[in-house]
Write a protein that holds these residues in place. Structure first.
Motif, mmCIF file in Angstrom:
data_model
loop_
_atom_site.group_PDB
_atom_site.id
_atom_site.type_symbol
_atom_site.label_atom_id
_atom_site.label_comp_id
_atom_site.label_asym_id
_atom_site.label_seq_id
_atom_site.Cartn_x
_atom_site.Cartn_y
_atom_site.Cartn_z
ATOM 1 N N MET A 107 0.830 -1.199 0.000
ATOM 2 C CA MET A 107 0.000 0.000 0.000
ATOM 3 C C MET A 107 0.867 1.252 0.000
ATOM 4 S SD MET A 107 -2.959 -1.059 -0.243
ATOM 5 C CE MET A 107 -3.600 -2.711 -0.284
ATOM 6 N N MET A 108 1.948 1.198 0.789
ATOM 7 C CA MET A 108 2.857 2.336 0.853
ATOM 8 C C MET A 108 3.478 2.582 -0.517
ATOM 9 S SD MET A 108 6.386 2.657 2.921
ATOM 10 C CE MET A 108 5.745 1.901 4.380
ATOM 11 N N TRP A 109 3.839 1.500 -1.184
ATOM 12 C CA TRP A 109 4.441 1.639 -2.511
ATOM 13 C C TRP A 109 3.444 2.215 -3.510
ATOM 14 C CZ3 TRP A 109 7.488 -3.652 -2.785
ATOM 15 C CH2 TRP A 109 8.688 -3.502 -2.062
ATOM 16 N N PHE A 169 5.635 15.251 4.714
ATOM 17 C CA PHE A 169 4.249 15.725 4.644
ATOM 18 C C PHE A 169 3.475 14.996 3.549
ATOM 19 C CE2 PHE A 169 0.987 18.534 2.947
ATOM 20 C CZ PHE A 169 0.303 18.871 4.091
ATOM 21 N N PHE A 170 4.042 14.999 2.338
ATOM 22 C CA PHE A 170 3.305 14.408 1.229
ATOM 23 C C PHE A 170 3.247 12.887 1.333
ATOM 24 C CE2 PHE A 170 3.889 18.573 -0.595
ATOM 25 C CZ PHE A 170 2.662 18.770 -1.177
ATOM 26 N N PHE A 171 4.318 12.279 1.858
ATOM 27 C CA PHE A 171 4.313 10.832 2.049
ATOM 28 C C PHE A 171 3.196 10.441 3.017
ATOM 29 C CE2 PHE A 171 5.885 7.113 4.452
ATOM 30 C CZ PHE A 171 5.960 6.208 3.413
ATOM 31 N N ILE A 172 3.160 11.104 4.167
ATOM 32 C CA ILE A 172 2.134 10.781 5.165
ATOM 33 C C ILE A 172 0.743 11.075 4.614
ATOM 34 C CG2 ILE A 172 1.251 11.381 7.446
ATOM 35 C CD1 ILE A 172 4.147 11.915 8.261
ATOM 36 N N LEU A 173 0.634 12.227 3.951
ATOM 37 C CA LEU A 173 -0.673 12.609 3.395
ATOM 38 C C LEU A 173 -1.181 11.582 2.391
ATOM 39 C CD1 LEU A 173 -2.873 14.801 3.165
ATOM 40 C CD2 LEU A 173 -1.562 15.761 1.285
ATOM 41 N N THR A 186 -4.100 1.289 5.460
ATOM 42 C CA THR A 186 -3.350 2.481 5.830
ATOM 43 C C THR A 186 -1.996 2.088 6.389
ATOM 44 O OG1 THR A 186 -5.474 3.400 6.418
ATOM 45 C CG2 THR A 186 -3.538 4.661 7.016
ATOM 46 N N ALA A 187 -0.958 2.362 5.630
ATOM 47 C CA ALA A 187 0.383 1.986 6.080
ATOM 48 C C ALA A 187 0.818 2.825 7.274
ATOM 49 C CB ALA A 187 1.374 2.133 4.939
ATOM 50 N N THR A 188 0.283 4.046 7.394
ATOM 51 C CA THR A 188 0.654 4.869 8.547
ATOM 52 C C THR A 188 -0.028 4.376 9.821
ATOM 53 O OG1 THR A 188 -0.956 6.393 7.611
ATOM 54 C CG2 THR A 188 1.344 7.040 7.495
ATOM 55 N N GLY A 189 -0.936 3.419 9.686
ATOM 56 C CA GLY A 189 -1.511 2.802 10.864
ATOM 57 C C GLY A 189 -0.706 1.589 11.280
ATOM 58 N N ASN A 190 0.599 1.680 11.079
ATOM 59 C CA ASN A 190 1.493 0.569 11.418
ATOM 60 C C ASN A 190 2.672 1.160 12.178
ATOM 61 O OD1 ASN A 190 3.603 -1.375 11.266
ATOM 62 N ND2 ASN A 190 2.463 -2.397 9.640
ATOM 63 N N LEU A 191 2.930 0.632 13.364
ATOM 64 C CA LEU A 191 3.986 1.214 14.203
ATOM 65 C C LEU A 191 5.340 1.184 13.523
ATOM 66 C CD1 LEU A 191 3.266 0.175 17.875
ATOM 67 C CD2 LEU A 191 3.440 2.457 16.918
ATOM 68 N N ALA A 192 5.599 0.143 12.709
ATOM 69 C CA ALA A 192 6.898 0.051 12.053
ATOM 70 C C ALA A 192 7.115 1.254 11.133
ATOM 71 C CB ALA A 192 6.997 -1.248 11.258
ATOM 72 N N VAL A 193 6.053 1.664 10.447
ATOM 73 C CA VAL A 193 6.156 2.781 9.499
ATOM 74 C C VAL A 193 6.311 4.101 10.239
ATOM 75 C CG1 VAL A 193 4.945 4.021 7.686
ATOM 76 C CG2 VAL A 193 4.819 1.532 7.783
ATOM 77 N N THR A 194 5.426 4.336 11.229
ATOM 78 C CA THR A 194 5.500 5.620 11.931
ATOM 79 C C THR A 194 6.794 5.724 12.729
ATOM 80 O OG1 THR A 194 4.253 4.705 13.779
ATOM 81 C CG2 THR A 194 3.009 5.827 12.073
ATOM 82 N N THR A 250 5.631 8.844 16.877
ATOM 83 C CA THR A 250 5.299 7.490 16.432
ATOM 84 C C THR A 250 3.871 7.134 16.807
ATOM 85 O OG1 THR A 250 7.574 6.889 16.868
ATOM 86 C CG2 THR A 250 6.019 5.086 16.581
ATOM 87 N N VAL A 251 3.574 7.313 18.098
ATOM 88 C CA VAL A 251 2.288 6.834 18.602
ATOM 89 C C VAL A 251 1.144 7.701 18.096
ATOM 90 C CG1 VAL A 251 0.942 6.420 20.673
ATOM 91 C CG2 VAL A 251 3.345 5.771 20.594
ATOM 92 N N ARG A 252 1.392 9.015 17.990
ATOM 93 C CA ARG A 252 0.304 9.911 17.576
ATOM 94 C C ARG A 252 -0.209 9.537 16.188
ATOM 95 N NH1 ARG A 252 2.803 14.154 17.788
ATOM 96 N NH2 ARG A 252 2.202 14.752 19.886
ATOM 97 N N LEU A 253 0.725 9.443 15.242
ATOM 98 C CA LEU A 253 0.312 9.150 13.874
ATOM 99 C C LEU A 253 -0.354 7.772 13.800
ATOM 100 C CD1 LEU A 253 0.223 9.989 10.976
ATOM 101 C CD2 LEU A 253 2.557 9.184 10.680
#
Lengths: 350, 177
Positions: A107-109, A169-173, A186-194, A250-253
């Motif tokens: 998904m990130m890719w 910014f754009f990556f997270i967005l 959602t890849a940002t819903g993964n602790l490894a990514v954040t 990390t945790v916030r995102l």
């Protein structure tokens, strides 16, 4: 706020632990405690909470609509471990590193590809008078530059950190928004990514601070500028302080992105938990509302990550030339010099 | 490749597990994005933003300059106009004064000339009168002499002489000396 809502709705839906009556024949024995190991990657069997956790957790199994098992199905599955086998597993000095792509990585890719595509296609429209979609992208770039970087880092140093801040910014967005699409995750819903993103911010913050203060100044900053007798107390506190910032990032995102999805899943899950399709009349519009909120949250979290990153960088840069003003124990004369940089230093909000 | 395998497949883990492979992949992906986007997007876009900022600032500066120039010109013109008005008024006032002066002068001269005329006429009249008086006196003397000579030549008696004189005197116009 979302988190509270999430726990509320989750608790409500878990009030019917054995899942919807419609699902009763499906392996009730696998019903794991709400603590949720999504052991079953295949199928949504095993209760509502398991199904929800299965949706938000990462796995090596891709799910997508397509043609499989002799026909079109909505939930075709592709296990990357079975496809790739042990080819992507690296042995580094006895440590086993599994580099097999996961669902979140794919998904990130995809989101990254979209990001590159968006900028690649729109750069042709670049001009002194901007037009079209490029105008929107450029507005965001200008926002990150003028409202985030310049205000927190200062006009002199902002442009040095812009590539990182803009990419973050754009990556997270894009990852946030891509995760809202059907069949996406959602890849940002993964602790490894954040965590990785936060580590980047941490490294850049420390690099900026050491460049600005010198290694000696950086180490002196760790003592907090107090009497040497207090160093045994102060130094661990300061070191802890170094790591709470990226930890908070990390945790916030992670939590924000997970929470929205869990709320949506819970609202939809209510239909099955209560066993009546009439519930959909209420829960679907509510889920739609949360979905729209999630679009907004996708922007807000990208903004907050960037804002805090530049705040940390700016605070690190502001240390040079005296004691830091961030902790409020510096000598009063120097405290107001960089006051503009620390408008909201506390990383705890958001 | 197995689709929808019913057997439990090894999941990555629970929500809070951190997959080291994914961490590394994220770092690689992110660094790749930083490299590519810095080269093709951020650099040109930020340069463009700076360029636009510069253009707008210059345009604003130019507009401000031109406005100041226009205001200066306007003030100048206003001042010129005021001066012209003032000068015109001054000129009119002076003209009026001159006209008044001229009128007074003309009137005075006319009066003087008239007075002179009257005076000269009066002189002339006096002169004429005295000349006429002198002429009359001469004529009276001549007449007296003529009458005397007639008396002498006629040598008449006393009565006749007196009668003659009286007749003569009666011929003379009355009221004249």
């Amino acid at each position: 706020m979302i988190a509270t809502l999430a726990t509320l709705v989750l608790g409500l839906s878990l009030a019917q632990p054995e899942g919807a009556p419609a699902r009763a024949p499906e392996t009730p024995g696998v019903e794991v405690s709400a603590a949720t190991r999504a052991e079953e990657a295949g199928g949504h069997g095993g209760g509502l909470s398991t199904a929800m956790m299965h949706h938000v957790t990462d796995s090596y199994v891709l799910e997508f609509p397509g043609v499989c098992e002799g026909g079109f199905r909505w939930n075709c599955e592709l296990d990357l471990h079975e496809v790739l086998g042990e080819r992507m597993v690296l042995e580094v000095g006895g440590f086993r590193l599994d580099m097999t792509p996961t669902r979140h990585l794919i998904m990130m890719w995809l989101a990254s590809a979209l990001l590159l595509l968006a900028f690649g296609l729109s750069t042709g429209k670049r001009g002194l008078v901007p037009r079209g979609f490029y105008n929107f992208l450029e507005m965001l770039v200008a926002f990150v530059r003028n409202e985030i970087a310049v205000k927190n880092i200062g006009a002199a140093d902002a442009d040095r950190f812009l590539p990182y801040l803009l990419t973050a910014f754009f990556f997270i967005l894009f990852v946030n928004l891509f995760g809202l699409l059907p069949f996406a995750a959602t890849a940002t819903g993964n602790l490894a990514v954040t965590l990785t993103l936060a580590v980047f911010t941490f490294v850049i913050t420390q690099y900026a601070a050491i460049r600005a203060m010198g290694l000696g100044g950086w180490l002196a900053h760790l003592t907090g500028g107090v009497h040497p007798l207090l160093w045994p107390i102060m130094v661990p506190v300061e070191i802890l302080g170094l790591f709470t910032k990226p930890f908070a990032l990390t945790v916030r995102l992670f939590a924000n992105m997970i929470a929205g999805h869990i709320v949506i899943l819970s609202l939809i899950g209510l239909i099955f938990a209560l066993g009546s399709s009439w519930v959909a009349l209420g829960s679907v519009p509510m889920a739609l509302g949360i979905f729209l909120l999630e679009v907004f949250v996708g922007f807000v979290q990208a903004y907050i990550f960037c804002m805090l990153s530049s705040l940390f960088i700016g605070a690190g840069l502001a240390h040079h030339g005296g004691h830091d003003d961030e902790h409020g124990h510096a000598d009063p004369g120097a405290a107001d010099v960089h006051a503009s940089h620390v408008a909201g230093t506390s990383p705890g909000h958001g | 490749m197995a689709f929808a395998a019913p057997a439990p497949v090894l999941a990555v883990g629970a929500l809070t597990d951190i997959n080291p492979g994914l961490t590394l992949w994220t770092a690689i992906t992110f660094l790749f994005l930083v490299a590519v986007l810095s080269r093709f997007a951020w650099g040109p876009i930020v340069k463009m933003l700076q360029e636009r900022e510069r253009t707008i600032r210059e345009a604003i500066d130019a507009a401000r300059r031109e406005r100041a120039e226009a205001e200066r010109l306007l003030a100048e013109q206003k001042e010129t106009l005021a001066r012209a008005t003032r000068e015109a008024a001054e000129l009119a006032r002076r003209n009026q004064q001159e006209v008044e002066l001229l009128r007074q002068e003309l009137t005075a001269r006319a009066r003087k000339e008239a007075d002179e005329l009257v005076a000269s006429a009066r002189g002339l009249i006096g002169e004429e009168r005295s000349r006429a008086a002198a002429e009359l006196r001469g004529m009276v003397a001549d007449l007296a002499i003529e009458a005397a000579s007639r008396l002498v030549t006629a040598s008449l008696d006393d009565r006749a002489q007196r009668k003659l004189v009286e007749e003569y005197l009666q011929q003379l116009p009355v009221g004249r000396a």
